[in-house]
Design a protein around this motif. Sequence first.
Motif, PDB file in Angstrom:
ATOM      1  N   GLY A   1      76.004  72.059  13.437  1.00 23.15           N
ATOM      2  CA  GLY A   1      75.827  71.331  14.692  1.00 23.15           C
ATOM      3  C   GLY A   1      77.049  70.526  15.061  1.00 23.15           C
ATOM      4  O   GLY A   1      76.963  69.520  15.762  1.00 23.15           O
TER       5      GLY A   1
ATOM      6  N   LYS B   1      77.032  75.001  17.755  1.00 26.65           N
ATOM      7  CA  LYS B   1      75.617  74.827  18.103  1.00 26.65           C
ATOM      8  C   LYS B   1      75.076  76.068  18.801  1.00 26.65           C
ATOM      9  O   LYS B   1      73.958  76.518  18.519  1.00 26.65           O
ATOM     10  CB  LYS B   1      75.442  73.590  18.984  1.00 26.65           C
TER      11      LYS B   1
ATOM     12  N   LEU C   1      72.374  71.279  12.509  1.00 31.19           N
ATOM     13  CA  LEU C   1      71.720  71.348  13.818  1.00 31.19           C
ATOM     14  C   LEU C   1      70.271  70.902  13.709  1.00 31.19           C
ATOM     15  O   LEU C   1      69.759  70.160  14.550  1.00 31.19           O
ATOM     16  CB  LEU C   1      71.786  72.771  14.375  1.00 31.19           C
TER      17      LEU C   1
ATOM     18  N   ARG D   1      69.982  67.130  13.301  1.00 26.15           N
ATOM     19  CA  ARG D   1      70.320  66.357  14.488  1.00 26.15           C
ATOM     20  C   ARG D   1      69.347  66.555  15.643  1.00 26.15           C
ATOM     21  O   ARG D   1      69.091  65.637  16.417  1.00 26.15           O
ATOM     22  CB  ARG D   1      71.741  66.737  14.928  1.00 26.15           C
ATOM     23  N   TYR D   2      68.816  67.765  15.770  1.00 27.85           N
ATOM     24  CA  TYR D   2      68.002  68.088  16.953  1.00 27.85           C
ATOM     25  C   TYR D   2      66.623  68.640  16.585  1.00 27.85           C
ATOM     26  O   TYR D   2      66.053  69.453  17.310  1.00 27.85           O
ATOM     27  CB  TYR D   2      68.735  69.123  17.818  1.00 27.85           C
ATOM     28  N   LYS D   3      66.088  68.204  15.474  1.00 27.51           N
ATOM     29  CA  LYS D   3      64.839  68.775  14.971  1.00 27.51           C
ATOM     30  C   LYS D   3      63.721  68.725  16.012  1.00 27.51           C
ATOM     31  O   LYS D   3      63.040  69.723  16.261  1.00 27.51           O
ATOM     32  CB  LYS D   3      64.403  68.039  13.699  1.00 27.51           C
TER      33      LYS D   3
ATOM     34  N   ASN E   1      63.846  68.485  19.281  1.00 21.17           N
ATOM     35  CA  ASN E   1      64.120  69.396  20.397  1.00 21.17           C
ATOM     36  C   ASN E   1      63.884  70.845  19.999  1.00 21.17           C
ATOM     37  O   ASN E   1      63.300  71.634  20.758  1.00 21.17           O
ATOM     38  CB  ASN E   1      65.568  69.234  20.868  1.00 21.17           C
TER      39      ASN E   1
ATOM     40  N   GLU F   1      80.219  65.080  22.238  1.00 24.16           N
ATOM     41  CA  GLU F   1      79.019  65.070  21.402  1.00 24.16           C
ATOM     42  C   GLU F   1      78.169  63.822  21.627  1.00 24.16           C
ATOM     43  O   GLU F   1      78.664  62.688  21.550  1.00 24.16           O
ATOM     44  CB  GLU F   1      79.420  65.147  19.924  1.00 24.16           C
ATOM     45  N   GLU F   2      76.873  64.037  21.859  1.00 22.06           N
ATOM     46  CA  GLU F   2      75.937  62.935  22.077  1.00 22.06           C
ATOM     47  C   GLU F   2      75.932  61.973  20.888  1.00 22.06           C
ATOM     48  O   GLU F   2      76.080  62.389  19.740  1.00 22.06           O
ATOM     49  CB  GLU F   2      74.506  63.460  22.276  1.00 22.06           C
TER      50      GLU F   2
END
Length: 436
Positions: free
Chosen positions: A57, A63, A91, A94-96, A98, A333-334
């Motif tokens: 990620g 990504k 990834l 960080r974005y589980k 979503n 990157e957020e």
Amino acid sequence: MKTRTRKQDKVNIITLGCSKNMVDSEVLSGQLLANEIDVVHENQKKDHNIVIVNTCGFIDKAKEESINTILDQVELKRKGKLDKVYVTGCLSERYKNNLETEIPEVDAYFGTMELPLILKQFEADYKAELIGERLLATPKHYAYLKISEGCNRTCSFCAIPLMRGKHVSRTMEDLVKEAGKLVSMGVKEVMLIAQELTYYGLDIYKKRSLNDLLHRLADVKGLEWIRLHYAYPSKFPLEILDAMRQRDNICNYLDMPLQHASDNMLKAMRRQITKSEMDELIHAIRETVPGIHLRTTLITGFPGETRDDVETVKSFLQQHRFDRVGIFTYSHEENTSAYDLEDTIPAEEKEARAQEIMEVQQEISFEKNQEKIGQTFKTLIDKKESGRYLGRTEFDSVEVDNEVIIQTNKKLTIGEFVNVKITKAYDYDLEGEIVP
């Protein structure tokens, strides 16, 4: 579709991203094998029924590749060719939430530090005693050795601490034991990796301890090459250079990502170092270890980067003549501090700047390789392709650096060392013949 029994399960692990992810996959493989579960890496036979995707990620391209890979595996599951699809890695960390919403067909998502939870999906137990018990995804003659996890640095562009957490060093005892185990498996070369090598030991030994670790690893019998990757330049522990000079099996090679050369950009990136300090450090490194080969990576297109900044990078490369250079285009990157800055440079311009900088380095690389013609180097044979052997000198790491092309009728063994006299040189590769 009826789920197959556990005895028939075969797990395929797909690894995306960096070498640190690869080590995680190898450790997971070792744990599964110890629990009598059949496991392979990047299985080409397609005879598996379960897939674990270890994702990256780091930047947008990584990504995108991770998401596409997950979707491909989910599609195979939909067609009945897979029973289960699991996702782990950066990834997923960080974005589980979503991912669970967007791709609910995945059976379970796991973070970067949730190996025991993955094992529970197979009714398997985490075995803490399995230090060094890894199913290598690399050829058996080299391996990556991860000496720590996480990072305490606050580089404004980097999301790694969000995915990997704070710096946590592994003990020297465990690392020496793992290195010994790797050698017993046939490994000749280990590449030390971490998010930040030079921070090693501060958390558990209360001092920078990479130098001590290097000496202990150099004592491991049968370990012929030790290579250093990902050293941070700020507060660089110069004593590791003494170890490199004193110990024959520590390669005269250092991968030290600098990211930029303009003081404006270094400050905006929160690199904790100035251009003049980098100049001094590079000079000190080359003075202490004559002949050392330096690799660095750079970022172009960071918010606010000007043409003057790009020219500064080009001049910096011409001044220091690095042996190896890689370059990334900036990814917005957020949750990084740089995300508050306006990402105004178009992707096409970022790529153009990267290409412009690499053209400077390409010429430098060609000239440096030309200087090697007529010289003889100890070379590690990595593979055979199209009737020729490909190897590396101590000055080159796997995949990212030069290869030595060897045309010979002699049968060579993958993983053996031979002496090669360089006869031709190209931008990024060498060619040579075997000599006694």
